[in-house]
Design a protein around this motif. Structure first.
Motif, PDB file in Angstrom:
ATOM      1  N   GLY A   5      -1.643  36.842   9.467  1.00  0.00           N
ATOM      2  CA  GLY A   5      -1.714  36.766  10.922  1.00  0.00           C
ATOM      3  C   GLY A   5      -2.657  35.673  11.363  1.00  0.00           C
ATOM      4  O   GLY A   5      -3.170  34.908  10.568  1.00  0.00           O
ATOM      5  N   MET A   6      -2.850  35.621  12.651  1.00  0.00           N
ATOM      6  CA  MET A   6      -3.736  34.610  13.211  1.00  0.00           C
ATOM      7  C   MET A   6      -5.120  35.187  13.459  1.00  0.00           C
ATOM      8  O   MET A   6      -5.262  36.357  13.767  1.00  0.00           O
ATOM      9  CB  MET A   6      -3.164  34.111  14.527  1.00  0.00           C
ATOM     10  CG  MET A   6      -1.949  33.259  14.383  1.00  0.00           C
ATOM     11  SD  MET A   6      -1.654  32.426  15.939  1.00  0.00           S
ATOM     12  CE  MET A   6       0.103  32.523  16.004  1.00  0.00           C
ATOM     13  N   SER A   7      -6.097  34.319  13.359  1.00  0.00           N
ATOM     14  CA  SER A   7      -7.452  34.723  13.707  1.00  0.00           C
ATOM     15  C   SER A   7      -7.543  34.839  15.223  1.00  0.00           C
ATOM     16  O   SER A   7      -6.677  34.349  15.967  1.00  0.00           O
ATOM     17  CB  SER A   7      -8.453  33.680  13.205  1.00  0.00           C
ATOM     18  OG  SER A   7      -8.288  32.469  13.938  1.00  0.00           O
ATOM     19  N   LEU A   8      -8.592  35.458  15.691  1.00  0.00           N
ATOM     20  CA  LEU A   8      -8.796  35.581  17.130  1.00  0.00           C
ATOM     21  C   LEU A   8      -8.909  34.206  17.773  1.00  0.00           C
ATOM     22  O   LEU A   8      -8.330  33.950  18.836  1.00  0.00           O
ATOM     23  CB  LEU A   8     -10.042  36.424  17.415  1.00  0.00           C
ATOM     24  CG  LEU A   8     -10.362  36.666  18.877  1.00  0.00           C
ATOM     25  CD1 LEU A   8      -9.215  37.344  19.601  1.00  0.00           C
ATOM     26  CD2 LEU A   8     -11.644  37.478  18.988  1.00  0.00           C
ATOM     27  N   GLY A  61      -6.697  43.630   9.702  1.00  0.00           N
ATOM     28  CA  GLY A  61      -7.628  42.554  10.026  1.00  0.00           C
ATOM     29  C   GLY A  61      -7.090  41.548  11.019  1.00  0.00           C
ATOM     30  O   GLY A  61      -7.814  40.651  11.437  1.00  0.00           O
ATOM     31  N   THR A  62      -5.837  41.655  11.412  1.00  0.00           N
ATOM     32  CA  THR A  62      -5.262  40.704  12.363  1.00  0.00           C
ATOM     33  C   THR A  62      -5.602  41.108  13.789  1.00  0.00           C
ATOM     34  O   THR A  62      -5.883  42.266  14.081  1.00  0.00           O
ATOM     35  CB  THR A  62      -3.726  40.620  12.224  1.00  0.00           C
ATOM     36  OG1 THR A  62      -3.165  41.923  12.457  1.00  0.00           O
ATOM     37  CG2 THR A  62      -3.321  40.116  10.862  1.00  0.00           C
ATOM     38  N   TRP A  63      -5.553  40.134  14.682  1.00  0.00           N
ATOM     39  CA  TRP A  63      -5.726  40.352  16.116  1.00  0.00           C
ATOM     40  C   TRP A  63      -4.372  40.150  16.771  1.00  0.00           C
ATOM     41  O   TRP A  63      -3.666  39.208  16.446  1.00  0.00           O
ATOM     42  CB  TRP A  63      -6.741  39.368  16.684  1.00  0.00           C
ATOM     43  CG  TRP A  63      -8.140  39.653  16.260  1.00  0.00           C
ATOM     44  CD1 TRP A  63      -8.761  39.177  15.142  1.00  0.00           C
ATOM     45  CD2 TRP A  63      -9.084  40.475  16.936  1.00  0.00           C
ATOM     46  NE1 TRP A  63     -10.046  39.661  15.085  1.00  0.00           N
ATOM     47  CE2 TRP A  63     -10.270  40.454  16.183  1.00  0.00           C
ATOM     48  CE3 TRP A  63      -9.051  41.223  18.111  1.00  0.00           C
ATOM     49  CZ2 TRP A  63     -11.415  41.152  16.566  1.00  0.00           C
ATOM     50  CZ3 TRP A  63     -10.188  41.919  18.494  1.00  0.00           C
ATOM     51  CH2 TRP A  63     -11.345  41.876  17.726  1.00  0.00           C
ATOM     52  N   ARG A  64      -4.042  41.025  17.710  1.00  0.00           N
ATOM     53  CA  ARG A  64      -2.754  40.931  18.405  1.00  0.00           C
ATOM     54  C   ARG A  64      -2.940  41.278  19.872  1.00  0.00           C
ATOM     55  O   ARG A  64      -3.945  41.851  20.251  1.00  0.00           O
ATOM     56  CB  ARG A  64      -1.739  41.876  17.756  1.00  0.00           C
ATOM     57  CG  ARG A  64      -1.508  41.513  16.299  1.00  0.00           C
ATOM     58  CD  ARG A  64      -0.445  42.338  15.665  1.00  0.00           C
ATOM     59  NE  ARG A  64      -0.304  41.940  14.262  1.00  0.00           N
ATOM     60  CZ  ARG A  64      -0.091  42.776  13.281  1.00  0.00           C
ATOM     61  NH1 ARG A  64       0.010  44.058  13.516  1.00  0.00           N
ATOM     62  NH2 ARG A  64       0.030  42.337  12.059  1.00  0.00           N
ATOM     63  N   VAL A  65      -1.937  40.959  20.681  1.00  0.00           N
ATOM     64  CA  VAL A  65      -2.025  41.230  22.109  1.00  0.00           C
ATOM     65  C   VAL A  65      -1.525  42.629  22.463  1.00  0.00           C
ATOM     66  O   VAL A  65      -1.499  42.994  23.624  1.00  0.00           O
ATOM     67  CB  VAL A  65      -1.274  40.168  22.948  1.00  0.00           C
ATOM     68  CG1 VAL A  65      -1.943  38.816  22.813  1.00  0.00           C
ATOM     69  CG2 VAL A  65       0.191  40.105  22.562  1.00  0.00           C
ATOM     70  N   PHE A  66      -1.144  43.407  21.475  1.00  0.00           N
ATOM     71  CA  PHE A  66      -0.754  44.794  21.718  1.00  0.00           C
ATOM     72  C   PHE A  66      -1.632  45.691  20.865  1.00  0.00           C
ATOM     73  O   PHE A  66      -2.052  45.314  19.774  1.00  0.00           O
ATOM     74  CB  PHE A  66       0.731  45.029  21.417  1.00  0.00           C
ATOM     75  CG  PHE A  66       1.135  44.654  20.021  1.00  0.00           C
ATOM     76  CD1 PHE A  66       1.059  45.581  18.995  1.00  0.00           C
ATOM     77  CD2 PHE A  66       1.586  43.377  19.725  1.00  0.00           C
ATOM     78  CE1 PHE A  66       1.422  45.246  17.699  1.00  0.00           C
ATOM     79  CE2 PHE A  66       1.953  43.035  18.431  1.00  0.00           C
ATOM     80  CZ  PHE A  66       1.868  43.974  17.419  1.00  0.00           C
ATOM     81  N   PRO A  67      -1.948  46.886  21.373  1.00  0.00           N
ATOM     82  CA  PRO A  67      -2.830  47.773  20.599  1.00  0.00           C
ATOM     83  C   PRO A  67      -2.133  48.335  19.372  1.00  0.00           C
ATOM     84  O   PRO A  67      -0.905  48.451  19.343  1.00  0.00           O
ATOM     85  CB  PRO A  67      -3.175  48.892  21.588  1.00  0.00           C
ATOM     86  CG  PRO A  67      -2.122  48.848  22.615  1.00  0.00           C
ATOM     87  CD  PRO A  67      -1.589  47.440  22.664  1.00  0.00           C
ATOM     88  N   PRO A  68      -2.909  48.689  18.362  1.00  0.00           N
ATOM     89  CA  PRO A  68      -2.314  49.286  17.158  1.00  0.00           C
ATOM     90  C   PRO A  68      -1.775  50.689  17.468  1.00  0.00           C
ATOM     91  O   PRO A  68      -2.189  51.331  18.439  1.00  0.00           O
ATOM     92  CB  PRO A  68      -3.482  49.363  16.186  1.00  0.00           C
ATOM     93  CG  PRO A  68      -4.708  49.245  16.993  1.00  0.00           C
ATOM     94  CD  PRO A  68      -4.341  48.528  18.244  1.00  0.00           C
ATOM     95  N   ALA A  69      -0.850  51.118  16.655  1.00  0.00           N
ATOM     96  CA  ALA A  69      -0.294  52.472  16.804  1.00  0.00           C
ATOM     97  C   ALA A  69      -1.409  53.484  16.610  1.00  0.00           C
ATOM     98  O   ALA A  69      -2.336  53.285  15.813  1.00  0.00           O
ATOM     99  CB  ALA A  69       0.814  52.703  15.788  1.00  0.00           C
ATOM    100  N   ALA A  70      -1.313  54.568  17.342  1.00  0.00           N
ATOM    101  CA  ALA A  70      -2.318  55.628  17.228  1.00  0.00           C
ATOM    102  C   ALA A  70      -2.286  56.245  15.832  1.00  0.00           C
ATOM    103  O   ALA A  70      -1.224  56.404  15.253  1.00  0.00           O
ATOM    104  CB  ALA A  70      -2.065  56.696  18.288  1.00  0.00           C
TER     105      ALA A  70
END
Length: 77
Positions: A5-8, A61-70
């Motif tokens: 993934g991409m870094s922040l 460890g990735t950053w994304r624009v959507f929250p992770p699944a609960a």
């Protein structure tokens, strides 16, 4: 760790394309109350208004624009 993934920093550059006249700035950071996962909020002033995006840290460890699944409760033996 940032697997596949991409870094922040890369995400901020992708979404905001900051410049000296329109810099992106961190306005909020912390942990989500539900599961203590990290988030940051970044904003930038634009001619057509303010752009504000929340980024969420995922378990890999990735950053994304959507929250992770609960996370679901599990029971072990």
């Amino acid at each position: 760790m940032n697997v596949g993934g991409m870094s922040l920093r890369m995400l901020v550059e992708k979404w905001f394309a900051p410049t000296s006249t329109a810099p992106a700035r961190l306005v909020r950071f912390g942990r989500m109350t539900s599961d203590q996962r990290r988030y940051v909020c970044v904003e930038s002033a634009r001619p057509d208004g303010t752009l504000l995006i929340f980024f969420f840290r995922h378990d890999d460890g990735t950053w994304r624009v959507f929250p992770p699944a609960a996370r679901c409760a599990t029971m072990g033996t």
